[in-house]
Scaffold this motif. Structure first.
Motif: not given
Length: 316
Positions: A166-170
């Motif tokens: 998924g999203d490469g977030n915090n």
């Protein structure tokens, strides 16, 4: 207990803004300490007696608020909820002035905020420990809880493979750094344009070179999860990204963690999620609520990981 204290006793008075602020030995020491605090709760009662943690929230929360407040109470201290709507920082007082003022009242500050530069400015101004409860760049306390969960299930880090889908977030950033520091192999799979920040990937790879871990970024989720011990995901649309929701649903459609994707990993692969979860989006209900899911063990471990952080940073 002695090993835990030797690995973490030098952290007293320090800030925790990101995992990379500490050594690999200290991170593993915090995990072992958290494990001991979970198993032997009574040994640490009143260890922070009389101490006060101020909790500044510029973003809403369930797990962060309740786990930090419960942690302080279990350690004999007190936690104060400080909404930015009720503080002068909500009316223009600088974060630096706030840090200096609160240092005269409190023994520690936890803040959940937006830009990472904001917590850096607070920590620079404050004379008491500052703990990152989440910024746009990092979520170190979540990663510590995740590492504790891995440790409980496997008893080790090295040789394990964790795949973030998924999203490469915090959350992905801190998890990647945590895996690199403890020698776990980490693969992130995301569509083009949603990869983690390149400078954080490079930082993780530098750390991984020392611990012999592998850090990989790929767009192919089916290839990524092969031989995975853990598959991890997060919501596709985080707070503040609501206007991008439709675009993100389309971009991540092929990245749902479902039974088919789980079947490509090891037979005993566990599913992880930092919560809250959106069943039918990033994860199917069958996986979220299935036998492989350890998401509520993770959620509980926020309490124990944060107790280890509070104890190590604030104990006089």
């Amino acid at each position: 207990m002695t090993i835990n204290l030797l690995a973490t006793q030098h952290l007293a008075g320090m800030d925790l803004l990101q995992l990379a602020d500490f050594s690999s030995e200290s991170i593993e020491g915090l995990v072992r300490l958290a494990d001991d605090m979970k198993k032997n709760k009574g040994n640490y009662a009143n260890s922070l007696q009389g101490q006060i943690l101020g909790m500044i929230f510029e973003k809403s929360s369930t797990r962060t608020r309740v786990s930090f407040e419960a942690a302080m109470l279990q350690l004999g201290g007190h936690a104060m909820f400080l909404s930015s709507n009720d503080l002068q920082i909500g009316r223009g007082e600088t974060i630096e002035d706030t840090g200096q003022v609160l240092s005269g009242y409190l023994d520690g500050i936890m803040i959940r905020t937006h830009h990472h530069s904001r917590i850096e400015a607070l920590a620079e101004a404050a004379s008491i420990p500052v703990i990152n409860g989440l910024t746009d760049a990092y979520h170190p306390c979540q990663a510590l809880a995740d590492l504790l969960t891995v440790y409980e299930l496997k008893g080790k880090f090295k040789g394990q493979k964790l795949v973030y889908v998924g999203d490469g977030n915090n959350v992905a950033h801190s998890l990647m750094i945590g895996c690199a520091m403890t020698g776990m192999n980490f693969t992130l799979t995301a569509p083009a344009g949603y990869e983690p920040a390149s400078e954080i990937v490079e930082k993780a790879k530098e750390m991984a070179a020392r611990t012999k871990a592998k850090i990989e970024i790929t767009a192919d989720p089916c290839e990524a999860v092969k031989e995975a011990d853990f598959i991890y995901t997060d919501v596709w649309t985080s707070m503040g990204q609501e206007e991008e929701a439709k675009e993100r649903l389309k971009a991540f459609a092929a990245y749902q963690v479902n039974d088919q994707l789980m079947s490509l990993a090891k037979a005993d692969c566990k599913f992880m999620h930092c919560l809250p979860a959106h069943r039918g989006e990033e994860v199917s209900a069958s996986v979220m609520d299935g036998a492989a899911s350890v998401v509520f063990q993770q959620a509980e471990n926020r309490l124990h990981a944060q107790k280890a952080v509070l104890y190590s940073l604030m104990k006089k």
